[in-house]
Design a protein around this motif. Sequence first.
Motif, PDB file in Angstrom:
ATOM      1  N   ARG A 153      42.884  36.046 -13.133  1.00 42.49           N
ATOM      2  CA  ARG A 153      43.790  35.161 -13.855  1.00 42.49           C
ATOM      3  C   ARG A 153      44.037  33.914 -13.019  1.00 42.49           C
ATOM      4  O   ARG A 153      44.219  33.998 -11.792  1.00 42.49           O
ATOM      5  N   ILE A 154      44.070  32.762 -13.683  1.00 39.92           N
ATOM      6  CA  ILE A 154      44.222  31.490 -12.995  1.00 39.92           C
ATOM      7  C   ILE A 154      44.963  30.525 -13.905  1.00 39.92           C
ATOM      8  O   ILE A 154      44.905  30.639 -15.145  1.00 39.92           O
ATOM      9  N   ASN A 156      52.008  35.353 -18.550  1.00 36.55           N
ATOM     10  CA  ASN A 156      52.600  35.476 -17.208  1.00 36.55           C
ATOM     11  C   ASN A 156      52.762  36.923 -16.770  1.00 36.55           C
ATOM     12  O   ASN A 156      53.014  37.203 -15.599  1.00 36.55           O
ATOM     13  N   ARG A 157      52.635  37.891 -17.677  1.00 33.78           N
ATOM     14  CA  ARG A 157      52.812  39.297 -17.333  1.00 33.78           C
ATOM     15  C   ARG A 157      51.524  40.108 -17.428  1.00 33.78           C
ATOM     16  O   ARG A 157      51.399  41.124 -16.747  1.00 33.78           O
ATOM     17  N   GLU A 194      45.199  49.207 -17.590  1.00 36.11           N
ATOM     18  CA  GLU A 194      44.681  49.590 -16.288  1.00 36.11           C
ATOM     19  C   GLU A 194      45.311  48.754 -15.167  1.00 36.11           C
ATOM     20  O   GLU A 194      45.651  49.286 -14.117  1.00 36.11           O
ATOM     21  N   ILE A 195      45.461  47.460 -15.396  1.00 32.66           N
ATOM     22  CA  ILE A 195      46.040  46.562 -14.384  1.00 32.66           C
ATOM     23  C   ILE A 195      47.383  46.084 -14.939  1.00 32.66           C
ATOM     24  O   ILE A 195      47.440  45.138 -15.726  1.00 32.66           O
ATOM     25  N   ALA A 196      48.438  46.773 -14.539  1.00 33.85           N
ATOM     26  CA  ALA A 196      49.750  46.523 -15.148  1.00 33.85           C
ATOM     27  C   ALA A 196      50.413  45.257 -14.624  1.00 33.85           C
ATOM     28  O   ALA A 196      50.959  44.464 -15.397  1.00 33.85           O
ATOM     29  N   TYR A 197      50.394  45.047 -13.312  1.00 33.41           N
ATOM     30  CA  TYR A 197      51.089  43.896 -12.731  1.00 33.41           C
ATOM     31  C   TYR A 197      50.081  43.043 -11.954  1.00 33.41           C
ATOM     32  O   TYR A 197      49.972  43.160 -10.724  1.00 33.41           O
ATOM     33  N   PRO A 198      49.362  42.197 -12.643  1.00 33.22           N
ATOM     34  CA  PRO A 198      48.326  41.409 -11.955  1.00 33.22           C
ATOM     35  C   PRO A 198      48.916  40.215 -11.209  1.00 33.22           C
ATOM     36  O   PRO A 198      50.003  39.721 -11.532  1.00 33.22           O
ATOM     37  N   HIS A 199      48.182  39.779 -10.209  1.00 33.00           N
ATOM     38  CA  HIS A 199      48.538  38.593  -9.445  1.00 33.00           C
ATOM     39  C   HIS A 199      47.571  37.464  -9.783  1.00 33.00           C
ATOM     40  O   HIS A 199      46.358  37.694  -9.911  1.00 33.00           O
ATOM     41  N   THR A 200      48.094  36.270  -9.894  1.00 34.88           N
ATOM     42  CA  THR A 200      47.267  35.111 -10.209  1.00 34.88           C
ATOM     43  C   THR A 200      46.350  34.793  -9.029  1.00 34.88           C
ATOM     44  O   THR A 200      46.781  34.765  -7.887  1.00 34.88           O
ATOM     45  N   GLY A 201      45.067  34.583  -9.340  1.00 31.91           N
ATOM     46  CA  GLY A 201      44.082  34.260  -8.317  1.00 31.91           C
ATOM     47  C   GLY A 201      43.425  35.445  -7.664  1.00 31.91           C
ATOM     48  O   GLY A 201      42.563  35.265  -6.789  1.00 31.91           O
ATOM     49  N   THR A 202      43.751  36.665  -8.075  1.00 28.97           N
ATOM     50  CA  THR A 202      43.161  37.874  -7.503  1.00 28.97           C
ATOM     51  C   THR A 202      42.097  38.424  -8.448  1.00 28.97           C
ATOM     52  O   THR A 202      42.336  38.560  -9.655  1.00 28.97           O
ATOM     53  N   LEU A 203      40.927  38.736  -7.894  1.00 29.76           N
ATOM     54  CA  LEU A 203      39.828  39.275  -8.684  1.00 29.76           C
ATOM     55  C   LEU A 203      39.942  40.790  -8.741  1.00 29.76           C
ATOM     56  O   LEU A 203      39.958  41.465  -7.709  1.00 29.76           O
TER      57      LEU A 203
END
Length: 318
Positions: free
Chosen positions: A79-80, A146-147, A52-61
């Motif tokens: 992710r943190i 990391n991905r 569902e969330i293919a390219y997540p960003h660190t620190g984003t809910l």
Amino acid sequence: MGFYKLLQITCLIDTIIIIDVCLFSLPFLAESANTCDPRSVDEFVLDNVNEEIAYPHTGTLYNVSLPANFSGIQVSIVRIRTSTFWARGLNCSFVHFPPRIIPEPNEKRMAMIYSSFGNLSSQYFNVPNHTILPPVLGFMAHVSSNRTLIDPKKKKKMHLSILGDPIALRFPHQINPKGGKSYDRLICAKFDEKGFTEFSNMSGSYECEAPSQGHYALVVPMETKSNVVRGNRIWWKVGLGLGIVGMTVVGLCFVGIARLVKMRKIRRMEENSQRCEPFDTFWIGESKMPVASVTRTRPVLENDYAPAQCLVILEFPN
């Protein structure tokens, strides 16, 4: 015959006790049968969140979409970096993570999953003799990469070692619908993976301390039912005590009546013995025995015949 009768009575008592235990446990079995497994929600998130969330960003809910059978449940994930989590903590939802928490095993990134069961809390969790105030809140840490949000190769749950302040959960303020005021007696309840419930006091207003990750809720004791159960137990103990005392009194009465009957028989025997010719008595130890002082009749020969005396002379040869 007495042994078999006693055995039958014992078996009957054991059967009654077993039936009572079964009837007492039926409500709890029914409640547990109607409770869904909250792990099914966690498993669905772990299996589908990366797609569902293919390219997540660190620190984003991110909010996670759930199927229709989980409607009413809200799940989010972030992710943190573990170094940031140790130095600064995390405070982006209803859970406040203070600094100085070590995620184990030692990984570079971690994913924190938040879940709120909303109005479906009573369908997934159950606390005997307590009422759950929705929602049931939970959090869980997993190894990230990391991905992707969840490392597909590991899918491993992380352990949180708290070295500083405890983790705090903030619940929404609720009003008692019966009195229109706030609840007076609220208790924090923690649900572990084995189905056990641990209770603790609130650390603040609608706030609970979390010693470890899992699911938490605020519960209210059901005073009416507990008082009824306690009252029934008290009356049962009183009845049992009165029954034992009554049986003891009846037994003492039977013993007293038996002794009284025996004493009356002894008195009658003594009265009958006094009406007959008296005898002298003497004591042998602690027993009193009758004795005749003189013979009542003298012996008399039937006739006057007396055998003649014979003289026998023995001759010996020279």
